[in-house]
Enzyme design. Structure first.
Site, PDB file in Angstrom:
ATOM      1  CE  LYS A   1      -7.387  52.003  23.483  1.00 58.06           C
ATOM      2  NZ  LYS A   1      -7.061  52.983  22.451  1.00 58.06           N
TER       3      LYS A   1
ATOM      4  CE  LYS B   1       1.864  57.025  25.013  1.00 54.88           C
ATOM      5  NZ  LYS B   1       1.664  57.774  23.758  1.00 54.88           N
TER       6      LYS B   1
END
Lengths: 287, 287, 287, 287
Positions: B169, B237
């Site tokens: 991911k 992030k």
């Protein structure tokens, strides 16, 4: 149509053959006559000198790089010898500044100039499956339209200024370079957690990165081709075309700058003649 | 199946609703009870405290970030309270180190831990159209299989170690960030030659970059959404998760490093709460 | 000594004047005669054409860039007209490839070629306080020695191949660029904690970074000169000389690549004609 | 003065010894008692627990990193146990956020907090030749002044907020990192033209880059020390402190980002425990 064709590399030969098949009459020139043999056998006429190709409606040129264009079209005075009726259709990739210069010189000479660089490998050229990005004066583009239909599966008209086609080709190849770089980095990262690159590639290319470029270059990193059709050294040249174009108009291209350095490092480690995608392998090896 | 569900943000609510529709029994917990209302009306049971969700076969958690996971699962001792029969199915994106730590703590506690982060927006969650990347012990993955079928259109088994799903991911989102960055740079470059970004985007996405990610993020640069679902700040992030994971295993990610700095510069210029794709707009504006 | 002097920019004028003061006989040439006036008044002789400077022991050239050298020395055939007794002493900064080419052409012509680029501003030239980096055949260097004593406070012999002097100058200017970049970044960082740049500069230049370059460029960031003697645009050219030299020998220079992009971004924001050190101000402003 | 001293690494031992020599009374604590032996022999008193050092006017702490500070001062509640009369003088390098947090916690506890990180190696600590950058409330700084005189050859007051000293140290070490990186790149470049790095270093450090940092790190690249006092791995930590501080205030630090990746690549190739300057050797080797 009566067409001149200058530059018979792998791409040029495929394209010229396709035009012959479509019934056009070609007079061809190449620096060395060898590559013309097959085309002559299929009915093309040999031109002893580039000038002899000018006596046509359109002269397509497919020369290797700016230096070849400079030698054949500019230093030799070929542009100035172009008649007003002639359209110079340059389907090779040249720098933004060369694109601008040729357009201006043809304008001064009264002849028409169209830039129509292509995407695709030699086999796509042979099969008339190129993607063509064209720009130039509307009437000249119209004249070239049928040729684009023969050579490509698709063509895009990106404007009246020839160099607009060059910048699209340059920017697109830059995006290609970022794909190779990012795949290399991502493969290196997942590899450290024992996720094989083919699995990662399979996941991203069956979801939102489902594009030929990711599949093709990803596979070439995983299983490097033994006969590279496009060596890393030429990939560097493409990145440098982007940087040069960007410098001309003061656009920072930080990714291109980074990727250029990666190419240099890879070349310093002997990757210059390997397939372009092996930039990814070098990144993985370095990690 | 009897399922606990922790974390009812936009994604969590969509997923929990989908599970209810499929006939599962849910006990849900969220830091603030408000977001649970709709689900309770559809039959879910409210848990006063996270512990009350443990009395189920599977507890799905969909918390915002590492800090929330740390607070809810680790600092509170929730992992240790997990029974051997329990499978903690973490479908949120966490850092590589958090992924490793949770797996190890569950192993010590005797409970099972599966990481299964998802690709997709809230509407995909509601419609069971997520792409799911799962990793964990084989038997635990098998137990979760039916849930993946309900929640996703596709799921991938990337290994027996939960953190393998996390790294996939993370690496995929890093590739997404390179797409935004490269589109921004390319749009800036072609724009200086008066080629509109939409035309460039149309060309590359109808040829070798024909992928949803290019189309979607390209369009979002060209016509920024007024209600960003994923702000640039969160994009940063993601890039930082990639850099942190890379630092753990000494993998250089030069593109990620460059892109992180671009995010910081964009944030310094007020782009933090805009849509992630507007990193591209900032790049264009700067050129 | 009888000396020819080609190129009377600010640096060239200062150097030529210093040589006159030391008693040498100068025949000078410049593209436009204006800048020669002061020197002629002090005893120099005017040469109508560059060739007329060749009738001397040494011809110093101090031309602006590669293009000027190409025009004056190469395209005009000046190198070939150089007698065997002549030493061409090139004290300007040229690219690595131009340095190599000139050396080779002079070797072919039988004349001597010395590269001796200098560090220093116009006032140092006037006062004979330049730092000189010289390379070339030992006997030719020996002949030039007395001139170096007159023009510089120090000179360094870096080898028998003229281009070695060029690469030293290029690499040193690259280091200078990293100093400006790093000061800009550091000032931006401490500034956000309300530490004024002058205080930070004072601290680092009174400890381990106690060097003229930090003091000088640091001060120029803090109080930009109103009359830039060396504009940012020329700083970019220096960085590009480094990148070009590095590309020739496949050396990655990632810092130079990054700094080049910073220059382009600064130029895109109107900094091109400001003092080079204002790259630092642009970095601060962007933060 | 009666002084507590926490943290007896190489630096701490040197500083504590210097303070003893100057007639101060020290109670010292270290995680393991071994390193204290020499100091106890010279009159220092051993504290069984950190709390026992609090009964003094000033407690100097010289702990290895944020984690050690977190453990000793925060998690243990040591800050809260500090009396109003106490000044915590933290001379170690900590992150910007840790610097801010400690200041705030001491303010809440009513005690004083001064940050005074130092530049220098262990031998400078022993000889009282450190450079000290201090920040904190004026009266607390005044109390620490005599200690700075004993420990340093120079000290700088950079403001009333303790974290201002931290950011100066962090930014200065970042500049140091750029020096190593740029020397490595420049050495690689000139080396390809057979100019030895020592000659290049000699030239730049006898002209405008005449600074201890260039001399020292340049020499360490040319002749790597066999016993590194500061390994590359710690250099990376310094660069990461800069990046973290920059992220807190949205300052892009592109050079730091690039240099971080270079450190990671070097570590991946086994340079982690070598001298920091060998980042330069890795860059040269890679070229």
């Amino acid at each position: 149509m009566r067409i001149g064709f200058i530059g018979l590399g792998q791409m040029g030969r495929g394209m010229a053959g396709r035009l012959l098949d479509a019934g056009h009459m070609l007079s061809v020139w190449n620096r060395s006559p060898g590559p013309a043999a097959g085309l002559l056998a299929r009915g093309a006429r040999w031109s002893e000198r580039p000038e002899q190709t000018l006596d046509n409606e359109v002269v397509i040129s497919m020369l290797a790089d700016d230096a070849a264009v400079q030698a054949v079209w500019i230093d030799s005075g070929l542009v100035q010898k172009s008649a007003a009726a002639l359209t110079h259709l340059n389907m090779a990739s040249v720098s933004l500044s060369m694109g601008r210069q040729l357009a201006q010189m043809h304008r001064a000479a009264g002849s028409a100039y169209v830039a129509a660089p292509v995407f695709g490998r030699p086999e796509s050229a042979t099969q008339g499956q190129l993607d063509i990005v064209a720009a130039g004066p509307a009437d000249a583009l119209e004249r070239c339209g049928p040729l684009f239909e023969t050579l490509g599966r698709r063509w895009f008209n990106v404007g009246h200024e020839a160099h607009q086609a060059n910048i699209v080709k340059i920017a697109r190849n830059f995006v290609l370079a970022t794909i190779i770089e990012s795949l290399g980095e991502a493969f290196a990262l997942v590899g450290k957690s024992s996720v094989p690159p083919e699995q990662f590639l399979d996941i991203i290319t069956s979801t939102s990165m489902n594009a030929p470029a990711y599949k093709d270059y990803g596979r070439r990193i995983i299983a490097p081709p033994t006969n590279p059709t496009f060596p890393l050294r030429l990939g560097l040249k493409d990145v440098e075309l982007a940087l040069a174009a960007a410098a001309e108009c003061a656009v920072p291209l930080p990714s291109a700058a980074l990727i250029r350095e990666q190419h240099l490092a890879a070349i310093a480690h002997g990757y210059g003649d390997k397939d372009w995608a092996q930039l990814g392998n070098w990144i993985i090896e370095r990690a």
